[in-house]
Write a protein that holds these residues in place. Structure first.
Motif, short mmCIF file in Angstrom:
data_model
loop_
_atom_site.label_atom_id
_atom_site.label_comp_id
_atom_site.label_asym_id
_atom_site.label_seq_id
_atom_site.Cartn_x
_atom_site.Cartn_y
_atom_site.Cartn_z
N SER A 29 0.79 -1.37 0.00
CA SER A 29 -0.05 0.05 0.00
C SER A 29 0.92 1.17 -0.13
O SER A 29 0.33 2.14 -0.66
CB SER A 29 -1.05 0.00 1.13
N ASN A 30 1.94 1.21 0.91
CA ASN A 30 3.01 2.37 0.71
C ASN A 30 3.44 2.52 -0.79
O ASN A 30 3.73 3.69 -1.30
CB ASN A 30 4.12 2.08 1.54
N ARG A 31 3.82 1.46 -1.47
CA ARG A 31 4.31 1.71 -2.69
C ARG A 31 3.18 2.17 -3.79
O ARG A 31 3.44 3.17 -4.48
CB ARG A 31 4.55 0.16 -3.36
N GLN A 32 1.81 1.69 -3.49
CA GLN A 32 0.77 2.29 -4.49
C GLN A 32 0.63 3.74 -4.08
O GLN A 32 0.26 4.74 -4.70
CB GLN A 32 -0.36 1.50 -4.09
N LEU A 33 0.84 4.16 -2.68
CA LEU A 33 0.51 5.67 -2.41
C LEU A 33 1.65 6.39 -2.88
O LEU A 33 1.30 7.72 -3.48
CB LEU A 33 0.56 5.66 -0.81
N GLY A 34 2.83 5.96 -2.86
CA GLY A 34 3.78 6.67 -3.66
C GLY A 34 3.45 6.92 -5.06
O GLY A 34 3.96 7.95 -5.61
N ALA A 35 2.89 5.98 -5.92
CA ALA A 35 2.45 6.30 -7.24
C ALA A 35 1.25 7.16 -7.38
O ALA A 35 1.50 7.77 -8.16
CB ALA A 35 2.20 4.78 -7.65
N ILE A 36 0.53 7.18 -6.37
CA ILE A 36 -0.72 8.20 -6.27
C ILE A 36 0.10 9.45 -6.13
O ILE A 36 -0.27 10.38 -6.56
CB ILE A 36 -1.62 7.92 -5.33
N GLY A 37 1.31 9.49 -5.07
CA GLY A 37 1.57 10.89 -5.06
C GLY A 37 2.48 11.47 -6.20
O GLY A 37 2.46 12.67 -6.61
#
Length: 144
Positions: free
Chosen positions: A92-100
């Protein structure tokens, strides 16, 4: 004054009784292999509480839990939930980074004079909720 055969009988102190008490061996041969885990203060508190609930000393509880996990048909099961939770949080941290990264692109577009789409506010609210959910999950994992 008591004579040689009549020594004065004082009850031993609690410390003396505890020091003189030896733990009886439960195995005919002493155990020679040892593992010495170290715990943070919060982990130690959790361990003490769990051991107390089980009616065991912390060392005995640690040994029993370890052997139960090792003797099971799936030794990973004892720690699988925790590991899976950590892996999911990392994903989820990786996905939030992509969203960022996407948000940075949106900000660049808006700063260049572009007009926001109608559902941008809703999207930002969903992202904020997702970040809050990840923060809650991390806090829960830390408290375990």
């Amino acid at each position: 004054m008591p004579t040689k055969g009549e020594e004065q009988q004082n009850p031993p102190s609690a410390e003396a009784v505890h020091a003189a008490t030896r733990r009886r061996l439960r195995q005919p041969v002493p155990r020679t292999n040892r593992v010495c885990p170290r715990f943070s203060n919060p982990e130690w508190s959790l361990l003490q509480h769990a051991a107390e609930q089980a009616g065991l000393a912390p060392g005995g509880y640690t040994a029993a839990a370890t052997l139960a996990a090792a003797a099971s048909t799936d030794p990973n099961a004892a720690v699988a939930d925790y590991r899976r939770g950590i892996q999911e949080l990392m994903e989820s941290n990786r996905q939030l980074g992509a969203i960022g990264n996407n948000l940075n692109q949106v900000a660049h577009f808006l700063n260049a004079g572009g007009q926001p789409a109608a559902d941008l506010r809703h999207l930002l609210e969903r992202i904020e909720a997702s970040i809050g959910a990840v923060d809650d999950a991390v806090a829960w994992m830390v408290r375990r």
